[in-house]
Design an enzyme around this catalytic site. Structure first.
Site, PDB file in Angstrom:
ATOM      1  N   ASP A  93       3.007   4.754   1.761  1.00  0.00           N
ATOM      2  CA  ASP A  93       4.359   4.649   2.725  1.00  0.00           C
ATOM      3  C   ASP A  93       4.062   5.346   4.013  1.00  0.00           C
ATOM      4  O   ASP A  93       3.113   6.168   3.913  1.00  0.00           O
ATOM      5  CB  ASP A  93       5.775   4.830   1.890  1.00  0.00           C
ATOM      6  N   GLU A 107       9.539   0.995   3.667  1.00  0.00           N
ATOM      7  CA  GLU A 107       8.217   1.125   4.189  1.00  0.00           C
ATOM      8  C   GLU A 107       7.223   1.675   3.141  1.00  0.00           C
ATOM      9  O   GLU A 107       6.229   2.285   3.502  1.00  0.00           O
ATOM     10  CB  GLU A 107       8.409   2.351   5.187  1.00  0.00           C
TER      11      GLU A 107
END
Length: 307
Positions: free
Chosen positions: A177, A220
């Site tokens: 991420d 994300e």
């Protein structure tokens, strides 16, 4: 990601990856697209002289439905065209709703039914038709990043996990991420955040092989599936991805106090690596392992990878 179960299945994918892979298709690679069932939208390249279709995990094209026999049909790719033949299945093989009893030559956009599952055939000459196929696009594309989406990831990981378990082949996944990504959205706005996600998706795709699967898991957080790759081999891939992301400069346009501004932004990522082992019983075990390694990367200072 921890605790996320593999509850539903419908499939997913990536328009730019489709376009990248059409180079191979333009050289003459026909394909099948699944039109219903748990793998809706999944694409299968007909890239061998003979492929077995069936429910068995060892099939070349695995169709996970009880109406499909373990070995249901064979696909043959020859100079004269692509042919399908029933393999003595319980429920039969149908082309455009007509049952076949002998080898049948496929025409572009023929519908193949195995049990209750429908597959659409796209010839090597109809790349554009495949790319524009709405069933495939709707089922497989993450609109924000143009890469494979969460459900496609789950279905593909489940298939690759079965292959690894039955064949003892290596399987590794990367979970990563974006570091402190909330600050990007809070400071420059969500449009800027979306731009960074799109840009990094392109960077990552440039670092992996055609057979690797890159998908957005949510927000994300992203996953890369690396078939036939050991955990040690995946370290080089992960480090290349991390370095390329760190080196990429994003020119972000934003508005502050009514004025248009620009800023050069660099975005680092943290990566966790998980390798399949025979003690694992389900794909979520592999995901959870990689997720734990990702947590360790973040705990140790971010912008790093953990095996």
């Amino acid at each position: 990601m921890q605790g996320d179960e593999f509850e539903g299945k419908t499939v997913i994918a990536d328009l730019s990856q489709i376009r990248a892979s059409t180079k191979q298709q333009k050289k003459g690679t026909p394909c099948l697209v699944q039109y219903n069932g748990t793998g809706t939208g999944k694409r299968f390249l007909i890239d061998k002289a003979e492929l077995n279709l069936g429910r068995a995990a060892t099939s070349d094209i695995v169709l996970a439905d009880n109406s499909v026999s373990r070995t249901h049909a064979h696909i043959y790719s020859e100079d004269m065209g692509v042919f399908v033949e029933d393999a003595g299945s319980a429920n039969g093989t149908y082309i455009n709703e007509t049952k076949i009893n002998e080898r049948y030559k496929l025409s572009d956009q023929d519908l193949i039914r195995l049990g209750i599952l429908l597959l659409k055939f796209f010839s090597a000459d109809n790349v554009d038709g495949f790319i524009q196929d709405k069933i495939y696009q709707l089922a497989t594309i993450d609109a924000g990043t143009q890469i494979f989406n969460k459900q496609y990831l789950k279905d593909t990981l489940e298939s690759e996990f079965r292959k690894a378990k039955s064949s003892a082949k290596n399987l590794t996944i990367l979970v990563f991420d974006l570091d402190h990504f909330k600050k990007v959205n809070d400071t420059y706005g969500h449009n800027a955040g979306d731009q960074v996600l799109r840009d990094l998706a392109k960077v990552v795709k440039s670092c992996i092989r055609r057979e690797d699967i890159f998908a957005r898991f949510g927000g994300e957080e992203f996953v890369v599936i690396l078939p036939n790759t050991s955990a040690q081999q995946s370290v080089k891939v992960a480090e290349t991805i991390r370095q390329k992301c760190e080196e990429t400069v994003h020119t972000i346009a934003y508005v502050e106090n009514g004025q248009n501004k620009q800023v050069a932004h660099t975005q680092t990522i943290s990566i966790g690596i998980g390798g399949y082992n025979p003690n694992m019983t389900a794909p979520k075990d592999l995901l959870e392992l990689a997720d734990q390694k990702l947590y360790q990367s973040k705990k140790d200072g971010r912008n790093r990878l953990t095996l």
